[in-house]
Write a protein that holds these residues in place. Structure first.
Motif, PDB file in Angstrom:
ATOM      1  N   ARG A  84      -6.309   1.660  -7.449  1.00 42.49           N
ATOM      2  CA  ARG A  84      -6.215   3.031  -7.088  1.00 42.49           C
ATOM      3  C   ARG A  84      -7.512   3.262  -6.484  1.00 42.49           C
ATOM      4  O   ARG A  84      -8.762   3.244  -6.982  1.00 42.49           O
ATOM      5  CB  ARG A  84      -6.021   3.903  -8.222  1.00 42.49           C
ATOM      6  CG  ARG A  84      -4.688   3.669  -8.898  1.00 42.49           C
ATOM      7  CD  ARG A  84      -4.494   4.385 -10.169  1.00 42.49           C
ATOM      8  NE  ARG A  84      -2.986   4.056 -10.424  1.00 42.49           N
ATOM      9  CZ  ARG A  84      -2.147   4.761 -10.179  1.00 42.49           C
ATOM     10  NH1 ARG A  84      -2.121   5.814  -9.366  1.00 42.49           N
ATOM     11  NH2 ARG A  84      -0.824   4.451 -10.579  1.00 42.49           N
TER      12      ARG A  84
ATOM     13  N   ILE B  52      -8.556   9.345  -2.333  1.00 46.21           N
ATOM     14  CA  ILE B  52      -9.192   9.365  -1.036  1.00 46.21           C
ATOM     15  C   ILE B  52      -9.539  11.011  -0.907  1.00 46.21           C
ATOM     16  O   ILE B  52     -10.748  11.397  -0.248  1.00 46.21           O
ATOM     17  CB  ILE B  52      -7.906   9.306   0.075  1.00 46.21           C
ATOM     18  CG1 ILE B  52      -7.661   7.812   0.045  1.00 46.21           C
ATOM     19  CG2 ILE B  52      -8.371   9.834   1.553  1.00 46.21           C
ATOM     20  CD1 ILE B  52      -6.651   7.556   0.896  1.00 46.21           C
TER      21      ILE B  52
ATOM     22  N   THR C 212      -2.858   0.370  -3.991  1.00 49.38           N
ATOM     23  CA  THR C 212      -2.485  -0.898  -3.535  1.00 49.38           C
ATOM     24  C   THR C 212      -2.035  -1.788  -4.753  1.00 49.38           C
ATOM     25  O   THR C 212      -2.598  -1.976  -5.703  1.00 49.38           O
ATOM     26  CB  THR C 212      -3.688  -1.518  -2.927  1.00 49.38           C
ATOM     27  OG1 THR C 212      -4.156  -0.860  -1.893  1.00 49.38           O
ATOM     28  CG2 THR C 212      -3.477  -2.887  -2.269  1.00 49.38           C
TER      29      THR C 212
ATOM     30  N   ASP D 211       0.763  -1.151  -0.131  1.00 50.87           N
ATOM     31  CA  ASP D 211      -0.024  -0.093   0.301  1.00 50.87           C
ATOM     32  C   ASP D 211       0.811   1.229   0.097  1.00 50.87           C
ATOM     33  O   ASP D 211       1.534   1.484   0.716  1.00 50.87           O
ATOM     34  CB  ASP D 211      -0.996  -0.166   1.265  1.00 50.87           C
ATOM     35  CG  ASP D 211      -1.961  -1.043   1.177  1.00 50.87           C
ATOM     36  OD1 ASP D 211      -2.342  -1.496   0.232  1.00 50.87           O
ATOM     37  OD2 ASP D 211      -1.990  -1.610   2.341  1.00 50.87           O
TER      38      ASP D 211
ATOM     39  N   ILE E 227       0.662   5.859  -0.222  1.00 52.98           N
ATOM     40  CA  ILE E 227      -0.184   6.904  -0.609  1.00 52.98           C
ATOM     41  C   ILE E 227       0.544   7.815  -1.291  1.00 52.98           C
ATOM     42  O   ILE E 227       1.640   8.267  -0.961  1.00 52.98           O
ATOM     43  CB  ILE E 227      -0.632   7.297   0.937  1.00 52.98           C
ATOM     44  CG1 ILE E 227      -1.690   6.168   1.641  1.00 52.98           C
ATOM     45  CG2 ILE E 227      -1.489   8.460   0.699  1.00 52.98           C
ATOM     46  CD1 ILE E 227      -2.961   6.392   1.794  1.00 52.98           C
TER      47      ILE E 227
ATOM     48  N   GLU F 285      -4.631   6.344  -2.577  1.00 61.85           N
ATOM     49  CA  GLU F 285      -4.257   5.094  -2.194  1.00 61.85           C
ATOM     50  C   GLU F 285      -3.890   4.169  -3.262  1.00 61.85           C
ATOM     51  O   GLU F 285      -4.730   3.801  -4.011  1.00 61.85           O
ATOM     52  CB  GLU F 285      -5.075   4.630  -1.046  1.00 61.85           C
ATOM     53  CG  GLU F 285      -4.479   3.295  -0.485  1.00 61.85           C
ATOM     54  CD  GLU F 285      -5.378   2.862   0.602  1.00 61.85           C
ATOM     55  OE1 GLU F 285      -5.016   2.240   1.578  1.00 61.85           O
ATOM     56  OE2 GLU F 285      -6.655   3.038   0.548  1.00 61.85           O
TER      57      GLU F 285
END
Length: 87
Positions: A82, A85, A65, A29, A31, A63
């Motif tokens: 994706r 956020i 992953t 993960d 950011i 974010e």
């Protein structure tokens, strides 16, 4: 009786893969910030050299992953998801 003149769709053979390996999935993960852009619009009603901020820019946040799929320790697939956020 088979007659190739009457074939509408060619056959597609079925392939069955029988697994004997070990599949593992790792995940990472991260950011990241999404930089904003500055957009200039020209207004002939303003004096030359004059400018004002109509809307303040703000960085977004996404974010990411990343999934890594391994079979018997060999990387066979990698893909991202994706999730924005903050826009």
């Amino acid at each position: 009786e088979y007659d190739e003149r009457n074939v509408i769709q060619e056959k597609i053979d079925e392939i069955i893969v029988v697994g004997q390996g070990v599949k593992t999935i790792d995940r990472q993960d991260v950011i990241e910030e999404i930089p904003f852009e500055t957009i200039y619009r020209y207004d002939e009603n303003l004096l030359e050299g004059t400018e004002y901020v109509e809307q303040l820019g703000q960085e977004g946040i996404v974010e990411i992953t990343t999934y890594y799929e391994y079979i018997n320790g060999n990387l066979v697939n990698e893909y991202d998801e994706r999730n924005v956020i903050q826009e």
